[in-house]
Design a protein around this motif. Structure first.
Motif, PDB file in Angstrom:
ATOM      1  N   THR A   1       0.844  -1.191   0.000  1.00 15.35           N
ATOM      2  CA  THR A   1       0.000   0.000   0.000  1.00 15.35           C
ATOM      3  C   THR A   1       0.880   1.242   0.000  1.00 15.35           C
ATOM      4  O   THR A   1       1.748   1.399   0.859  1.00 15.35           O
ATOM      5  CB  THR A   1      -0.939   0.035   1.215  1.00 15.35           C
ATOM      6  OG1 THR A   1      -1.805  -1.106   1.161  1.00 15.35           O
ATOM      7  CG2 THR A   1      -1.794   1.301   1.207  1.00 15.35           C
ATOM      8  N   LEU A   2       0.635   2.116  -0.978  1.00 19.96           N
ATOM      9  CA  LEU A   2       1.330   3.395  -1.102  1.00 19.96           C
ATOM     10  C   LEU A   2       0.388   4.506  -0.658  1.00 19.96           C
ATOM     11  O   LEU A   2      -0.774   4.541  -1.078  1.00 19.96           O
ATOM     12  CB  LEU A   2       1.758   3.639  -2.544  1.00 19.96           C
ATOM     13  CG  LEU A   2       2.548   2.541  -3.250  1.00 19.96           C
ATOM     14  CD1 LEU A   2       2.863   2.965  -4.692  1.00 19.96           C
ATOM     15  CD2 LEU A   2       3.823   2.226  -2.496  1.00 19.96           C
ATOM     16  N   VAL A   3       0.880   5.408   0.168  1.00 20.29           N
ATOM     17  CA  VAL A   3       0.082   6.535   0.657  1.00 20.29           C
ATOM     18  C   VAL A   3       0.831   7.817   0.322  1.00 20.29           C
ATOM     19  O   VAL A   3       2.004   7.973   0.691  1.00 20.29           O
ATOM     20  CB  VAL A   3      -0.157   6.441   2.176  1.00 20.29           C
ATOM     21  CG1 VAL A   3      -1.027   7.600   2.655  1.00 20.29           C
ATOM     22  CG2 VAL A   3      -0.800   5.098   2.537  1.00 20.29           C
TER      23      VAL A   3
ATOM     24  N   PRO B   1      -4.944  11.213   0.133  1.00 23.80           N
ATOM     25  CA  PRO B   1      -5.822  12.253   0.655  1.00 23.80           C
ATOM     26  C   PRO B   1      -5.518  13.565  -0.065  1.00 23.80           C
ATOM     27  O   PRO B   1      -4.419  14.101   0.049  1.00 23.80           O
ATOM     28  CB  PRO B   1      -5.452  12.312   2.140  1.00 23.80           C
ATOM     29  CG  PRO B   1      -4.027  11.819   2.205  1.00 23.80           C
ATOM     30  CD  PRO B   1      -3.826  10.894   1.037  1.00 23.80           C
ATOM     31  N   ALA B   2      -6.474  14.061  -0.837  1.00 19.04           N
ATOM     32  CA  ALA B   2      -6.269  15.238  -1.684  1.00 19.04           C
ATOM     33  C   ALA B   2      -7.080  16.402  -1.128  1.00 19.04           C
ATOM     34  O   ALA B   2      -8.310  16.333  -1.040  1.00 19.04           O
ATOM     35  CB  ALA B   2      -6.671  14.942  -3.129  1.00 19.04           C
ATOM     36  N   VAL B   3      -6.377  17.476  -0.751  1.00 19.98           N
ATOM     37  CA  VAL B   3      -7.016  18.625  -0.113  1.00 19.98           C
ATOM     38  C   VAL B   3      -6.288  19.901  -0.520  1.00 19.98           C
ATOM     39  O   VAL B   3      -5.186  19.867  -1.051  1.00 19.98           O
ATOM     40  CB  VAL B   3      -6.976  18.517   1.428  1.00 19.98           C
ATOM     41  CG1 VAL B   3      -7.641  17.239   1.914  1.00 19.98           C
ATOM     42  CG2 VAL B   3      -5.543  18.594   1.945  1.00 19.98           C
ATOM     43  N   GLU B   4      -6.928  21.035  -0.243  1.00 18.39           N
ATOM     44  CA  GLU B   4      -6.253  22.333  -0.171  1.00 18.39           C
ATOM     45  C   GLU B   4      -6.341  22.819   1.266  1.00 18.39           C
ATOM     46  O   GLU B   4      -7.413  22.735   1.889  1.00 18.39           O
ATOM     47  CB  GLU B   4      -6.920  23.358  -1.079  1.00 18.39           C
ATOM     48  CG  GLU B   4      -6.637  23.214  -2.544  1.00 18.39           C
ATOM     49  CD  GLU B   4      -7.277  24.353  -3.329  1.00 18.39           C
ATOM     50  OE1 GLU B   4      -6.652  25.439  -3.423  1.00 18.39           O
ATOM     51  OE2 GLU B   4      -8.399  24.168  -3.831  1.00 18.39           O
ATOM     52  N   ASN B   5      -5.244  23.342   1.780  1.00 17.55           N
ATOM     53  CA  ASN B   5      -5.258  23.945   3.117  1.00 17.55           C
ATOM     54  C   ASN B   5      -5.489  25.432   2.930  1.00 17.55           C
ATOM     55  O   ASN B   5      -4.563  26.197   2.668  1.00 17.55           O
ATOM     56  CB  ASN B   5      -3.924  23.679   3.820  1.00 17.55           C
ATOM     57  CG  ASN B   5      -3.952  24.102   5.285  1.00 17.55           C
ATOM     58  OD1 ASN B   5      -5.012  24.291   5.869  1.00 17.55           O
ATOM     59  ND2 ASN B   5      -2.775  24.255   5.867  1.00 17.55           N
ATOM     60  N   ALA B   6      -6.750  25.838   3.018  1.00 14.28           N
ATOM     61  CA  ALA B   6      -7.158  27.195   2.677  1.00 14.28           C
ATOM     62  C   ALA B   6      -7.551  27.982   3.935  1.00 14.28           C
ATOM     63  O   ALA B   6      -7.624  27.454   5.045  1.00 14.28           O
ATOM     64  CB  ALA B   6      -8.320  27.157   1.688  1.00 14.28           C
ATOM     65  N   VAL B   7      -7.804  29.261   3.722  1.00 14.60           N
ATOM     66  CA  VAL B   7      -8.205  30.166   4.803  1.00 14.60           C
ATOM     67  C   VAL B   7      -9.641  30.607   4.564  1.00 14.60           C
ATOM     68  O   VAL B   7      -9.968  31.158   3.511  1.00 14.60           O
ATOM     69  CB  VAL B   7      -7.285  31.396   4.871  1.00 14.60           C
ATOM     70  CG1 VAL B   7      -7.747  32.339   5.975  1.00 14.60           C
ATOM     71  CG2 VAL B   7      -5.843  30.972   5.103  1.00 14.60           C
ATOM     72  N   ALA B   8     -10.509  30.336   5.527  1.00 17.81           N
ATOM     73  CA  ALA B   8     -11.905  30.767   5.460  1.00 17.81           C
ATOM     74  C   ALA B   8     -12.485  30.696   6.869  1.00 17.81           C
ATOM     75  O   ALA B   8     -11.812  30.247   7.815  1.00 17.81           O
ATOM     76  CB  ALA B   8     -12.705  29.883   4.495  1.00 17.81           C
TER      77      ALA B   8
ATOM     78  N   ASP C   1      -5.299   9.717   8.671  1.00 20.18           N
ATOM     79  CA  ASP C   1      -6.515   8.971   8.338  1.00 20.18           C
ATOM     80  C   ASP C   1      -6.259   7.952   7.235  1.00 20.18           C
ATOM     81  O   ASP C   1      -6.770   6.831   7.266  1.00 20.18           O
ATOM     82  CB  ASP C   1      -7.619   9.934   7.902  1.00 20.18           C
ATOM     83  CG  ASP C   1      -8.414  10.505   9.073  1.00 20.18           C
ATOM     84  OD1 ASP C   1      -8.177  10.082  10.218  1.00 20.18           O
ATOM     85  OD2 ASP C   1      -9.267  11.384   8.824  1.00 20.18           O
ATOM     86  N   ALA C   2      -5.476   8.327   6.221  1.00 19.63           N
ATOM     87  CA  ALA C   2      -5.187   7.401   5.125  1.00 19.63           C
ATOM     88  C   ALA C   2      -4.343   6.227   5.612  1.00 19.63           C
ATOM     89  O   ALA C   2      -4.569   5.075   5.211  1.00 19.63           O
ATOM     90  CB  ALA C   2      -4.483   8.143   3.991  1.00 19.63           C
ATOM     91  N   LEU C   3      -3.360   6.488   6.471  1.00 17.10           N
ATOM     92  CA  LEU C   3      -2.533   5.411   7.017  1.00 17.10           C
ATOM     93  C   LEU C   3      -3.362   4.471   7.895  1.00 17.10           C
ATOM     94  O   LEU C   3      -3.136   3.248   7.900  1.00 17.10           O
ATOM     95  CB  LEU C   3      -1.370   5.987   7.813  1.00 17.10           C
ATOM     96  CG  LEU C   3      -0.254   6.630   6.991  1.00 17.10           C
ATOM     97  CD1 LEU C   3       0.702   7.402   7.896  1.00 17.10           C
ATOM     98  CD2 LEU C   3       0.512   5.590   6.182  1.00 17.10           C
ATOM     99  N   THR C   4      -4.298   5.026   8.633  1.00 16.12           N
ATOM    100  CA  THR C   4      -5.175   4.186   9.447  1.00 16.12           C
ATOM    101  C   THR C   4      -5.969   3.236   8.566  1.00 16.12           C
ATOM    102  O   THR C   4      -6.097   2.036   8.871  1.00 16.12           O
ATOM    103  CB  THR C   4      -6.128   5.054  10.280  1.00 16.12           C
ATOM    104  OG1 THR C   4      -5.365   5.896  11.146  1.00 16.12           O
ATOM    105  CG2 THR C   4      -7.071   4.201  11.109  1.00 16.12           C
ATOM    106  N   LEU C   5      -6.507   3.748   7.464  1.00 10.57           N
ATOM    107  CA  LEU C   5      -7.238   2.894   6.526  1.00 10.57           C
ATOM    108  C   LEU C   5      -6.327   1.800   5.981  1.00 10.57           C
ATOM    109  O   LEU C   5      -6.707   0.626   5.916  1.00 10.57           O
ATOM    110  CB  LEU C   5      -7.794   3.738   5.384  1.00 10.57           C
ATOM    111  CG  LEU C   5      -8.502   2.964   4.263  1.00 10.57           C
ATOM    112  CD1 LEU C   5      -9.734   2.236   4.804  1.00 10.57           C
ATOM    113  CD2 LEU C   5      -8.882   3.899   3.118  1.00 10.57           C
ATOM    114  N   ALA C   6      -5.113   2.164   5.589  1.00 11.07           N
ATOM    115  CA  ALA C   6      -4.167   1.180   5.067  1.00 11.07           C
ATOM    116  C   ALA C   6      -3.890   0.096   6.089  1.00 11.07           C
ATOM    117  O   ALA C   6      -3.740  -1.090   5.747  1.00 11.07           O
ATOM    118  CB  ALA C   6      -2.870   1.877   4.662  1.00 11.07           C
ATOM    119  N   ASP C   7      -3.832   0.461   7.351  1.00  8.43           N
ATOM    120  CA  ASP C   7      -3.447  -0.443   8.427  1.00  8.43           C
ATOM    121  C   ASP C   7      -4.586  -1.356   8.864  1.00  8.43           C
ATOM    122  O   ASP C   7      -4.360  -2.345   9.567  1.00  8.43           O
ATOM    123  CB  ASP C   7      -2.966   0.402   9.617  1.00  8.43           C
ATOM    124  CG  ASP C   7      -2.123  -0.371  10.604  1.00  8.43           C
ATOM    125  OD1 ASP C   7      -1.189  -1.071  10.173  1.00  8.43           O
ATOM    126  OD2 ASP C   7      -2.392  -0.267  11.816  1.00  8.43           O
TER     127      ASP C   7
END
Length: 461
Positions: free
Chosen positions: A224-226, A279-286, A319-325
């Motif tokens: 599994t690649l994360v 896990p694909a996100v933008e770390n934005a300001v709002a 969260d992604a690593l937890t799913l992999a595990d």
């Protein structure tokens, strides 16, 4: 166009690879006009030195390329690659005192030198073409080069055109190309599926956060690649200064690198069961951005105190690593542009990594040396575990003090991989700040070639 070698040709020009130590012998074997020209030009076989040679009629009969002196030869990778951009149009064939390993490196370097990022501006293509040298696995090298092209393209694309949606589209395109399955969980569905940290980091952006889950292969050991897919990182409410934000389009470099590695494995038909989580996100300001001081509950159930919203990559990876595990594979591997501390420690050229198994680290280091893809092992230093324990929550996303930043980030991630027997984590830079042979300025693949070479042994294939 995918990188390809030219077909064998009787009309290919010879490219004489030489060193200062072998130069006199190389020149002595040349026809008179070519030898005279090389001597007149002062060709000394220095690293990346290239000189086209004339025939008696004034045309091209071949070329010389230097590897440099033995004492300094390890300072320049891919010396032969410079010839791809320096030589005139035509097919070329390597000749000279190269070992099989050096021949393979030269051939790969040639294809990597031909890379151009031309999405926004036309770039002149390299006109010189290399015929596949005897004794190399040309198809494998073409797969590696094409996969590095993919990684570079993804990182080089600005965030306006490479948000979470576009990263998903790239993953879907790769899945279609390779016959893989893919599922994506997006937006508020992340909360329903229990990926709270991915959701909280990405909820302030206009483009919704998502978890990309790709699967390929039905037999063999599971891998599994994360990959960290932060498509742009403002720092969140702990806003980065402008100078630190300028390269943040590359903060999805971990995702780009695992997609490149995944492509190598799939295109080569590796006998494994492969899973890729991004896990694909933008770390934005709002107004709905997560805040310093917030305490978040992860998929694993561990609570996390947020001491810095600019340490968001480890949150989405958790969260992604937890799913992999949860369905433990033989090996979990994460890649991320995670900390500035790693860049400070080893610079942009080395790929620092952490390994829970010494055998994996030794195998990887040996492979890295073979394929000219340098890596450097960092320690999972257990005494630093207390640095990521804030007291008010189970774990701290950004310990105060600024000490051992890459190590504490790696220890943070390791808390979420408890069932899988072996874990590797790469804290890469993902960017080449200075152009070099086969490595243009811009997005960079790091560690992928070494892993591609090492994984068969790691997985017992």
């Amino acid at each position: 166009m995918p990188p390809r070698f030219a077909p064998p040709s009787a009309d290919a020009y010879p490219l004489f690879v030489t060193t200062p130590e072998t130069l006199s012998e190389t020149l002595a074997a040349l026809p008179g006009p070519a030898r005279t020209w090389a001597e007149a030009q002062g060709f000394a076989a220095g690293a990346v030195e290239v000189l086209a040679l004339p025939d008696a009629a004034g045309g091209v009969m071949g070329a010389l390329v230097g590897l440099g002196a033995a004492a300094a030869r390890d300072r320049t990778r891919f010396s032969v690659a410079r010839a791809a951009s320096a030589l005139p149009e035509g097919d070329w064939t390597l000749t000279g005192p190269l070992t099989p390993e050096a021949t393979a490196e030269a051939a790969l370097g040639w294809l990597l030198e031909c890379y151009r990022f031309d999405r926004y501006r036309s770039q002149p293509a390299a006109k010189a073409r290399l015929t596949a040298p005897d004794g190399i696995d040309a198809a494998r090298i073409e797969v590696i080069a094409a996969s590095e092209y993919l990684t570079r393209d993804l990182i080089n694309t600005p965030a306006a055109d490479m948000g979470p949606d576009a990263l998903e589209a790239a993953a879907r395109a790769l899945a279609t190309e390779m016959g893989a399955e893919i599922a994506v969980t997006t937006g508020d569905a992340l909360l329903e599926a229990n990926f709270p940290l991915i959701h909280v980091v990405g909820r302030a952006a206009d483009r919704a956060p998502r978890l990309i889950d790709m699967r390929w292969g039905s037999d063999g050991p599971a891998l599994t690649l994360v990959g960290k897919g932060v498509c742009f990182d403002t720092g969140g409410l702990n806003l980065k200064p402008g100078a630190s934000m300028g390269l943040m389009k590359k903060d999805m470099g971990g995702a780009a690198n695992v997609l490149g590695l995944a492509r190598m494995l799939m295109a080569s038909g590796a006998p494994i069961r492969l899973r890729v989580l991004i896990p694909a996100v933008e770390n934005a300001v709002a107004g709905n951005a997560f805040r310093p001081g917030d305490i978040l509950t992860s998929r694993k159930g561990l609570t996390v105190e947020v001491n810095n919203t600019d340490a968001e990559g480890r949150l989405v990876l958790a969260d992604a690593l937890t799913l992999a595990d949860e369905n433990p594979p033989a090996l979990v591997l994460s890649m991320a542009t995670l900390t500035g501390a790693a860049r400070v420690a080893v610079g942009p050229d080395l790929a620092p990594f952490y390994a829970t198994a010494d055998s994996d680290a030794l195998t990887l280091a040996a492979a890295a040396a073979r394929v000219a893809d340098p890596v450097w092992r960092m320690p999972f230093h257990a005494p630093y575990e207390t640095m990521i324990e804030p007291g008010i929550a189970d774990i701290d996303n950004a310990p105060s003090g600024g000490m051992a930043g890459s190590i504490t980030a790696a220890l943070f991630l390791r808390r979420f991989v408890t069932e899988t027997p072996r874990y590797l984590h790469f804290d890469i830079y993902g960017w080449n700040p200075t152009p070099a042979p086969a490595r243009p300025k811009g997005g960079a693949a790091q560690g992928g070639r070494a892993l591609f070479d090492a994984l068969p042994e790691m997985l017992g294939l």
